[in-house]
Motif scaffolding. Structure first.
Motif, short mmCIF file in Angstrom:
data_model
loop_
_atom_site.label_atom_id
_atom_site.label_comp_id
_atom_site.label_asym_id
_atom_site.label_seq_id
_atom_site.Cartn_x
_atom_site.Cartn_y
_atom_site.Cartn_z
N PRO A 298 0.84 -1.20 0.00
CA PRO A 298 0.00 0.00 0.00
C PRO A 298 0.88 1.26 0.00
O PRO A 298 2.01 1.23 0.51
CB PRO A 298 -0.79 -0.11 1.30
CG PRO A 298 -0.72 -1.55 1.68
CD PRO A 298 0.58 -2.05 1.15
N ALA A 299 0.37 2.33 -0.54
CA ALA A 299 1.12 3.59 -0.58
C ALA A 299 1.58 3.99 0.82
O ALA A 299 0.82 3.88 1.78
CB ALA A 299 0.25 4.69 -1.17
N GLY A 300 2.83 4.38 0.93
CA GLY A 300 3.37 4.81 2.21
C GLY A 300 3.85 3.68 3.10
O GLY A 300 4.29 3.91 4.22
N THR A 301 3.78 2.44 2.62
CA THR A 301 4.21 1.29 3.41
C THR A 301 5.60 0.87 2.97
O THR A 301 5.88 0.78 1.78
CB THR A 301 3.25 0.10 3.22
OG1 THR A 301 1.94 0.53 3.54
CG2 THR A 301 3.63 -1.07 4.09
N ASP A 302 6.47 0.61 3.92
CA ASP A 302 7.83 0.16 3.63
C ASP A 302 7.83 -1.36 3.44
O ASP A 302 7.42 -2.09 4.33
CB ASP A 302 8.74 0.54 4.80
CG ASP A 302 10.18 0.12 4.58
OD1 ASP A 302 10.55 -0.25 3.44
OD2 ASP A 302 10.95 0.16 5.56
N PRO A 303 8.31 -1.84 2.28
CA PRO A 303 8.32 -3.29 2.06
C PRO A 303 9.40 -4.01 2.87
O PRO A 303 9.43 -5.23 2.91
CB PRO A 303 8.59 -3.42 0.56
CG PRO A 303 9.30 -2.17 0.19
CD PRO A 303 8.76 -1.10 1.12
N GLY A 304 10.26 -3.26 3.54
CA GLY A 304 11.29 -3.86 4.37
C GLY A 304 12.24 -4.71 3.55
O GLY A 304 12.65 -4.33 2.47
N ALA A 305 12.55 -5.91 4.05
CA ALA A 305 13.51 -6.79 3.40
C ALA A 305 12.85 -7.73 2.41
O ALA A 305 13.49 -8.66 1.92
CB ALA A 305 14.24 -7.61 4.47
N ALA A 306 11.60 -7.52 2.08
CA ALA A 306 10.89 -8.41 1.17
C ALA A 306 11.53 -8.35 -0.22
O ALA A 306 11.68 -7.28 -0.79
CB ALA A 306 9.43 -8.03 1.08
N PRO A 307 11.90 -9.51 -0.77
CA PRO A 307 12.44 -9.52 -2.13
C PRO A 307 11.34 -9.25 -3.14
O PRO A 307 10.16 -9.49 -2.87
CB PRO A 307 12.99 -10.93 -2.28
CG PRO A 307 12.21 -11.75 -1.32
CD PRO A 307 11.86 -10.83 -0.18
N GLY A 308 11.71 -8.76 -4.30
CA GLY A 308 10.73 -8.55 -5.35
C GLY A 308 10.19 -9.88 -5.84
O GLY A 308 10.68 -10.95 -5.45
N GLY B 22 5.28 -10.25 5.57
CA GLY B 22 4.29 -9.28 6.03
C GLY B 22 2.96 -9.37 5.31
O GLY B 22 2.91 -9.49 4.08
N GLN B 23 1.90 -9.29 6.09
CA GLN B 23 0.54 -9.40 5.56
C GLN B 23 0.15 -8.20 4.69
O GLN B 23 -0.81 -8.28 3.94
CB GLN B 23 -0.46 -9.58 6.71
CG GLN B 23 -0.32 -10.89 7.44
CD GLN B 23 -0.57 -12.09 6.54
OE1 GLN B 23 -1.50 -12.10 5.76
NE2 GLN B 23 0.28 -13.09 6.65
N GLN B 24 0.87 -7.09 4.78
CA GLN B 24 0.53 -5.91 3.99
C GLN B 24 0.91 -6.07 2.52
O GLN B 24 0.50 -5.26 1.69
CB GLN B 24 1.22 -4.66 4.57
CG GLN B 24 2.69 -4.51 4.24
CD GLN B 24 3.63 -5.34 5.10
OE1 GLN B 24 3.23 -6.21 5.85
NE2 GLN B 24 4.92 -5.05 5.00
N LEU B 25 1.68 -7.09 2.17
CA LEU B 25 2.14 -7.27 0.80
C LEU B 25 1.07 -7.93 -0.06
O LEU B 25 0.34 -8.80 0.38
CB LEU B 25 3.40 -8.13 0.78
CG LEU B 25 4.59 -7.55 1.57
CD1 LEU B 25 5.71 -8.56 1.65
CD2 LEU B 25 5.06 -6.27 0.93
N SER B 26 0.99 -7.50 -1.31
CA SER B 26 0.08 -8.09 -2.29
C SER B 26 0.92 -8.67 -3.41
O SER B 26 1.99 -8.16 -3.73
CB SER B 26 -0.86 -7.04 -2.86
OG SER B 26 -1.70 -6.53 -1.87
N VAL B 27 0.40 -9.72 -4.02
CA VAL B 27 1.07 -10.33 -5.16
C VAL B 27 0.13 -10.26 -6.36
O VAL B 27 -1.02 -10.67 -6.26
CB VAL B 27 1.44 -11.81 -4.86
CG1 VAL B 27 2.06 -12.46 -6.08
CG2 VAL B 27 2.39 -11.88 -3.67
N ARG B 28 0.63 -9.69 -7.45
CA ARG B 28 -0.16 -9.57 -8.67
C ARG B 28 0.57 -10.28 -9.80
O ARG B 28 1.79 -10.13 -9.94
CB ARG B 28 -0.36 -8.11 -9.04
CG ARG B 28 -1.20 -7.40 -8.00
CD ARG B 28 -1.75 -6.12 -8.55
NE ARG B 28 -2.64 -5.55 -7.55
CZ ARG B 28 -2.73 -4.28 -7.31
NH1 ARG B 28 -2.02 -3.43 -8.00
NH2 ARG B 28 -3.58 -3.84 -6.38
#
Length: 94
Positions: A32-42, A84-90
């Motif tokens: 989501p906008a303004g959320t830091d993805p942290g160490a999550a790989p692409g 993290g649960q805030q991540l979405s996968v498209r």
């Protein structure tokens, strides 16, 4: 085309079957906008589709992509559980 199916009774979130994906699909990870993805790989290439048991949806199962990222294969549920649960996968064309 190989289809792997688990014939045993499964609990919610269990993988009941796996199908291969066709070439050219890619999973992209978004936040989501303004959320830091942290160490999550692409994200990475989609290599298959998993049939997940889910009694909360019609039919009792849902189809999710299996994609490569950080040296392993993931479903979106597995990826979010680690990063993290805030991540979405498209999924889209790669």
């Amino acid at each position: 085309m190989a289809i792997i199916v688990n014939s045993e009774a499964s609990k919610a979130g269990s993988i009941s079957g796996v199908l291969p994906a066709f070439d050219g699909l890619r999973a992209d990870v978004t936040t989501p906008a303004g959320t830091d993805p942290g160490a999550a790989p692409g994200g990475g290439p989609v290599v298959g589709w998993a049939l997940l048991d889910d009694p909360s949806v019609a039919g009792g199962a849902r189809l999710e992509p299996v994609f490569l990222a950080a040296g392993r294969a993931w479903t979106p549920d597995q990826y979010r559980a680690v990063y993290g649960q805030q991540l979405s996968v498209r999924v889209g064309r790669g």
